[in-house]
Design a protein around this motif. Sequence first.
Motif, PDB file in Angstrom:
ATOM      1  N   MET A   1       0.395  -1.083  -0.254  1.00  0.00           N
ATOM      2  CA  MET A   1      -0.144   0.120   0.046  1.00  0.00           C
ATOM      3  C   MET A   1       0.822   1.601   0.117  1.00  0.00           C
ATOM      4  O   MET A   1       0.667   1.895  -0.759  1.00  0.00           O
ATOM      5  CB  MET A   1      -0.685  -0.058   1.137  1.00  0.00           C
ATOM      6  CG  MET A   1      -1.616  -0.727   0.904  1.00  0.00           C
ATOM      7  SD  MET A   1      -3.225  -1.494   2.372  1.00  0.00           S
ATOM      8  CE  MET A   1      -2.246  -0.292   3.407  1.00  0.00           C
TER       9      MET A   1
ATOM     10  N   ARG B   1      -4.626   5.809  -0.070  1.00  0.00           N
ATOM     11  CA  ARG B   1      -3.697   4.368   0.597  1.00  0.00           C
ATOM     12  C   ARG B   1      -4.882   3.793   0.825  1.00  0.00           C
ATOM     13  O   ARG B   1      -5.515   2.218   0.670  1.00  0.00           O
ATOM     14  CB  ARG B   1      -2.725   4.825   1.383  1.00  0.00           C
ATOM     15  CG  ARG B   1      -1.888   3.607   1.652  1.00  0.00           C
ATOM     16  CD  ARG B   1      -0.499   4.012   2.188  1.00  0.00           C
ATOM     17  NE  ARG B   1       0.250   4.768   1.431  1.00  0.00           N
ATOM     18  CZ  ARG B   1       0.090   5.754   2.002  1.00  0.00           C
ATOM     19  NH1 ARG B   1      -0.207   6.647   2.347  1.00  0.00           N
ATOM     20  NH2 ARG B   1       0.980   6.463   0.974  1.00  0.00           N
TER      21      ARG B   1
ATOM     22  N   TRP C   1       1.462   1.358   9.190  1.00  0.00           N
ATOM     23  CA  TRP C   1       0.360   0.766   8.102  1.00  0.00           C
ATOM     24  C   TRP C   1       0.419  -1.137   8.096  1.00  0.00           C
ATOM     25  O   TRP C   1      -1.082  -1.309   7.219  1.00  0.00           O
ATOM     26  CB  TRP C   1       0.843   1.327   6.572  1.00  0.00           C
ATOM     27  CG  TRP C   1       0.681   2.799   6.478  1.00  0.00           C
ATOM     28  CD1 TRP C   1       1.631   3.872   6.262  1.00  0.00           C
ATOM     29  CD2 TRP C   1      -0.579   3.049   5.609  1.00  0.00           C
ATOM     30  NE1 TRP C   1       0.690   4.713   6.308  1.00  0.00           N
ATOM     31  CE2 TRP C   1      -0.041   4.666   6.052  1.00  0.00           C
ATOM     32  CE3 TRP C   1      -1.519   2.277   5.631  1.00  0.00           C
ATOM     33  CZ2 TRP C   1      -1.513   4.585   6.172  1.00  0.00           C
ATOM     34  CZ3 TRP C   1      -2.995   3.186   5.663  1.00  0.00           C
ATOM     35  CH2 TRP C   1      -2.830   4.277   5.316  1.00  0.00           C
TER      36      TRP C   1
END
Length: 120
Positions: free
Chosen positions: A28, A43, A103
Amino acid sequence: RSNTPLQSLTLANDEALFELAQGLGARMMREIEGTDSTANRERIRHGFALCFSRPPSDTEVEAVAGFQERQLAAFQADAEGAASVAPKEFPNDQYDVATAASWTAVARALMNTDEFITRE
């Protein structure tokens, strides 16, 4: 078919699933560049497309964005924890370890949903 809490706990703590989440988080970051809130929301949309084959609602985007921001703050305060969660390889010219770890946390959250695990 199982819907017991043990299934979620097993998946959440499985090392292979953790490594897959690291890979998804890195993907991502690699495929949607940028560090501002617009890039982060894009994202998130990309993560939903990869995980669920659908776009997220605005409410889902904001919820996940808030989660990512909280994770980022926590990892910025815990460099050792961030290093243990961040993918081994990520686009490091643009991101720091705390961002990469946040993330990974988002990817883990997406991958540990019923919608990701169960196909009906």
